[in-house]
Design a protein around this motif. Structure first.
Motif, PDB file in Angstrom:
ATOM      1  N   ALA A 188      -8.172   8.175  77.483  1.00 21.26           N
ATOM      2  CA  ALA A 188      -8.105   7.546  78.813  1.00 21.26           C
ATOM      3  C   ALA A 188      -9.166   8.133  79.736  1.00 21.26           C
ATOM      4  CB  ALA A 188      -6.702   7.731  79.407  1.00 21.26           C
ATOM      5  N   ALA A 239     -12.707   6.956  78.652  1.00 16.30           N
ATOM      6  CA  ALA A 239     -12.947   5.545  78.986  1.00 16.30           C
ATOM      7  C   ALA A 239     -13.195   5.383  80.488  1.00 16.30           C
ATOM      8  CB  ALA A 239     -11.771   4.685  78.531  1.00 16.30           C
ATOM      9  N   ALA A 240     -12.407   6.077  81.300  1.00 13.22           N
ATOM     10  CA  ALA A 240     -12.588   5.980  82.751  1.00 13.22           C
ATOM     11  C   ALA A 240     -13.993   6.461  83.130  1.00 13.22           C
ATOM     12  CB  ALA A 240     -11.526   6.799  83.478  1.00 13.22           C
ATOM     13  N   ALA A 293     -16.676   4.052  82.365  1.00 14.13           N
ATOM     14  CA  ALA A 293     -16.704   2.923  83.294  1.00 14.13           C
ATOM     15  C   ALA A 293     -17.085   3.343  84.711  1.00 14.13           C
ATOM     16  CB  ALA A 293     -15.341   2.232  83.294  1.00 14.13           C
ATOM     17  N   PHE A 342     -10.467  10.860  86.530  1.00 11.51           N
ATOM     18  CA  PHE A 342      -9.214  10.130  86.308  1.00 11.51           C
ATOM     19  C   PHE A 342      -8.183  11.089  85.705  1.00 11.51           C
ATOM     20  CE2 PHE A 342      -6.862   6.915  83.513  1.00 11.51           C
ATOM     21  CZ  PHE A 342      -6.114   6.399  84.560  1.00 11.51           C
ATOM     22  N   PRO A 387      -8.324   4.118  89.096  1.00  5.88           N
ATOM     23  CA  PRO A 387      -8.411   2.958  88.202  1.00  5.88           C
ATOM     24  C   PRO A 387      -7.231   2.916  87.229  1.00  5.88           C
ATOM     25  CG  PRO A 387      -9.795   4.706  87.358  1.00  5.88           C
ATOM     26  CD  PRO A 387      -9.208   5.208  88.663  1.00  5.88           C
ATOM     27  N   VAL A 447      -6.589   2.283  82.996  1.00  4.23           N
ATOM     28  CA  VAL A 447      -7.240   2.213  81.685  1.00  4.23           C
ATOM     29  C   VAL A 447      -6.248   1.587  80.717  1.00  4.23           C
ATOM     30  CG1 VAL A 447      -8.143   3.551  79.749  1.00  4.23           C
ATOM     31  CG2 VAL A 447      -8.747   4.198  82.087  1.00  4.23           C
ATOM     32  N   SER A 448      -6.677   0.544  80.018  1.00  5.58           N
ATOM     33  CA  SER A 448      -5.783  -0.238  79.175  1.00  5.58           C
ATOM     34  C   SER A 448      -6.377  -0.355  77.773  1.00  5.58           C
ATOM     35  CB  SER A 448      -5.623  -1.606  79.837  1.00  5.58           C
ATOM     36  OG  SER A 448      -5.002  -2.510  78.976  1.00  5.58           O
ATOM     37  N   VAL A 499     -11.084  -1.151  81.659  1.00  8.61           N
ATOM     38  CA  VAL A 499     -10.943  -0.204  82.770  1.00  8.61           C
ATOM     39  C   VAL A 499     -11.206  -0.971  84.052  1.00  8.61           C
ATOM     40  CG1 VAL A 499     -11.747   1.955  83.804  1.00  8.61           C
ATOM     41  CG2 VAL A 499     -11.897   1.641  81.316  1.00  8.61           C
ATOM     42  N   TRP A 500     -10.281  -0.866  85.006  1.00  8.64           N
ATOM     43  CA  TRP A 500     -10.607  -1.477  86.285  1.00  8.64           C
ATOM     44  C   TRP A 500     -10.054  -0.684  87.443  1.00  8.64           C
ATOM     45  CZ3 TRP A 500      -7.334  -5.257  83.618  1.00  8.64           C
ATOM     46  CH2 TRP A 500      -6.111  -5.478  84.212  1.00  8.64           C
ATOM     47  N   THR A 558      -1.253   1.496  78.674  1.00  9.32           N
ATOM     48  CA  THR A 558      -1.826   1.359  80.015  1.00  9.32           C
ATOM     49  C   THR A 558      -1.633   2.665  80.782  1.00  9.32           C
ATOM     50  OG1 THR A 558      -1.322  -0.988  79.992  1.00  9.32           O
ATOM     51  CG2 THR A 558      -1.898  -0.054  82.080  1.00  9.32           C
ATOM     52  N   ARG A 607      -2.119   5.070  84.067  1.00  8.79           N
ATOM     53  CA  ARG A 607      -2.256   4.980  85.529  1.00  8.79           C
ATOM     54  C   ARG A 607      -2.070   6.349  86.157  1.00  8.79           C
ATOM     55  NH1 ARG A 607       1.672   0.392  85.266  1.00  8.79           N
ATOM     56  NH2 ARG A 607       0.534  -1.168  84.086  1.00  8.79           N
TER      57      ARG A 607
END
Ligand code: MD6
Ligand code: FE
Length: 222
Positions: free
Chosen positions: A106, A109-110, A113, A118, A148, A150-151, A183-184, A214, A216
């Motif tokens: 996670a 990936a964050a 992006a 994170f 963000p 991360v999924s 990632v959003w 997911t 958070r």
């Protein structure tokens, strides 16, 4: 011989490719593939400690997606509402610890992006069987919406619906495959999204299912 044109099933995952879904939303194709063999046994351990369950929405519908959590906080739902809880409401015990491989993936990936620092405190595990779906929704139960999400997608492919900031906005269909990570955050953090009913299939590693992790930063429990 008759055949069906199936654009989604035909779309190959190209590991390493990244696709912008917004100014601050990215699909990182195949990003989780190097972690997959560590994720799967860790996932089984989580499921043994906190079995999957079908939550009831405040409106009284039973969700078709099976869910559980790991980490300090877990997302849950019942007739009283959606919330994050430090304990599994089924047992009153803390959720299983977030496995090291989950956290490492996670955070990597964050960072990939563009989101530094994170620190997820919640990982929701979504388990789809053929026919399971997730209707269009926003993720807005988190205390701090500046972090963000991360999924991670594992197993059978799915079609992700990706919309705008209003429920009625046009949606686009994004095929998600085993190993893809979305990632959003930022201006895209409250975009509506959902998952279309999962098609029948057999994934070589996971069988007839899709698993979504997911992550958070859910913040202080309410
Ligand atoms: C899923 N994901 O992909 C469901 N929410 O199975 C979500 O609802 C989701 O993928 C927020 C951010 C990313 C997601
Ligand atoms: Fe969501």
């Amino acid at each position: 011989m008759a055949y069906t044109l199936d654009l989604f099933a035909a779309e190959p995952t190209t590991p390493g490719e990244r696709q912008a879904l917004g100014n601050q939303a990215w699909l990182l194709r195949g990003f989780a593939l190097p972690w997959a063999e560590q994720l799967l046994p860790a996932l089984l351990q989580v499921r043994q400690q906190a079995p999957l369950r079908h939550l009831v929405t405040p409106g009284g519908f039973t969700m078709s997606v099976g869910m559980t959590n790991c980490g300090p906080l877990g997302w849950t739902s019942d007739r009283r509402g959606y919330r994050y809880s430090p304990v599994d409401p089924n047992t009153g015990r803390a959720w299983p610890a977030m496995p090291g491989a989950f956290l490492a993936l996670a955070q990597a990936a964050a960072r990939e992006a563009g989101f530094e620092g994170f620190a997820p405190d919640a990982c929701l595990v979504n388990h789809y069987r053929p026919g399971s779906r997730l209707t269009l929704h926003q993720d807005r139960d988190e205390h701090d919406l500046s972090a963000p999400i991360v999924s991670v997608s594992l197993g059978l492919p799915a079609v992700f619906q990706w919309g705008g900031l209003a429920r009625g906005d046009r949606t686009v269909k994004v095929p998600l495959q085993h190993g893809d990570v979305v990632v959003w955050g930022g201006e895209d953090r409250l975009r509506y999204h959902g998952v279309l009913p999962l098609k029948e299939g057999e994934h070589p590693r996971l069988g007839p299912r899709r698993v979504n992790l997911t992550f958070r930063q859910a913040g202080a429990p309410r």
